[in-house]
Design a protein around this motif. Structure first.
Motif, PDB file in Angstrom:
ATOM      1  N   LYS A  54       0.620  -1.215  -0.003  1.00 55.45           N
ATOM      2  CA  LYS A  54       0.054   0.092   0.155  1.00 55.45           C
ATOM      3  C   LYS A  54       0.669   1.265   0.046  1.00 55.45           C
ATOM      4  O   LYS A  54       0.498   2.153  -0.768  1.00 55.45           O
ATOM      5  CB  LYS A  54      -0.999  -0.034   1.136  1.00 55.45           C
ATOM      6  N   PHE A  55       1.954   1.279   0.537  1.00 53.69           N
ATOM      7  CA  PHE A  55       2.834   2.361   0.828  1.00 53.69           C
ATOM      8  C   PHE A  55       3.417   2.489  -0.517  1.00 53.69           C
ATOM      9  O   PHE A  55       3.680   3.708  -1.048  1.00 53.69           O
ATOM     10  CB  PHE A  55       3.967   2.315   1.753  1.00 53.69           C
ATOM     11  N   ASN A  56       3.806   1.532  -1.180  1.00 53.00           N
ATOM     12  CA  ASN A  56       4.489   1.465  -2.513  1.00 53.00           C
ATOM     13  C   ASN A  56       3.560   2.212  -3.599  1.00 53.00           C
ATOM     14  O   ASN A  56       3.993   2.763  -4.330  1.00 53.00           O
ATOM     15  CB  ASN A  56       4.879   0.363  -2.952  1.00 53.00           C
ATOM     16  N   GLU A  57       2.284   1.547  -3.388  1.00 51.68           N
ATOM     17  CA  GLU A  57       1.378   2.221  -4.318  1.00 51.68           C
ATOM     18  C   GLU A  57       1.186   3.724  -4.151  1.00 51.68           C
ATOM     19  O   GLU A  57       1.009   4.627  -5.146  1.00 51.68           O
ATOM     20  CB  GLU A  57      -0.048   1.651  -3.929  1.00 51.68           C
ATOM     21  N   LEU A  58       1.163   3.972  -2.980  1.00 49.68           N
ATOM     22  CA  LEU A  58       0.727   5.634  -2.568  1.00 49.68           C
ATOM     23  C   LEU A  58       2.177   6.254  -3.070  1.00 49.68           C
ATOM     24  O   LEU A  58       1.930   7.440  -3.711  1.00 49.68           O
ATOM     25  CB  LEU A  58       0.781   5.797  -0.949  1.00 49.68           C
ATOM     26  N   ASP A  59       3.261   5.668  -2.819  1.00 48.01           N
ATOM     27  CA  ASP A  59       4.451   6.258  -3.407  1.00 48.01           C
ATOM     28  C   ASP A  59       4.483   6.632  -4.941  1.00 48.01           C
ATOM     29  O   ASP A  59       4.676   7.474  -5.497  1.00 48.01           O
ATOM     30  CB  ASP A  59       5.783   5.755  -3.037  1.00 48.01           C
ATOM     31  N   ALA A  60       3.918   5.394  -5.547  1.00 52.74           N
ATOM     32  CA  ALA A  60       3.824   5.407  -6.998  1.00 52.74           C
ATOM     33  C   ALA A  60       2.883   6.365  -7.584  1.00 52.74           C
ATOM     34  O   ALA A  60       3.136   7.023  -8.809  1.00 52.74           O
ATOM     35  CB  ALA A  60       3.490   4.039  -7.721  1.00 52.74           C
ATOM     36  N   GLY A  61       1.924   6.424  -6.920  1.00 54.46           N
ATOM     37  CA  GLY A  61       0.555   7.467  -7.134  1.00 54.46           C
ATOM     38  C   GLY A  61       1.025   8.862  -7.202  1.00 54.46           C
ATOM     39  O   GLY A  61       0.763   9.607  -7.953  1.00 54.46           O
ATOM     40  N   GLY A  62       1.865   9.107  -6.044  1.00 56.10           N
ATOM     41  CA  GLY A  62       2.302  10.552  -5.970  1.00 56.10           C
ATOM     42  C   GLY A  62       3.268  11.023  -6.800  1.00 56.10           C
ATOM     43  O   GLY A  62       3.478  12.193  -7.110  1.00 56.10           O
TER      44      GLY A  62
END
Length: 66
Positions: A54-62
């Protein structure tokens, strides 16, 4: 061999057998505890992996919007 020595030997053998049985029971309890802890560890790893994803997805989305 005198009867007294035989009785002492018999008592020691009985004590040894009893100790072995107790150790077998303790070993079985420890095996069960170990299996439970391994399962718990695996569950924690899965939860942690999910959080990291989930953190990686947030980072990728950001990063996409920057």
């Amino acid at each position: 061999m005198s009867i007294e020595l035989f009785n002492q030997l018999e008592q020691k053998v009985g004590n040894a057998v009893e100790a072995i049985e107790m150790l077998k029971m303790e070993a079985e309890e420890l095996r069960e505890e170990n299996a439970r802890l391994k399962q718990e560890h695996e569950q924690w790893q899965q939860r942690l992996s999910g959080l990291l994803e989930k953190f990686n997805e947030l980072d990728a989305g950001g990063n996409d919007g920057a």
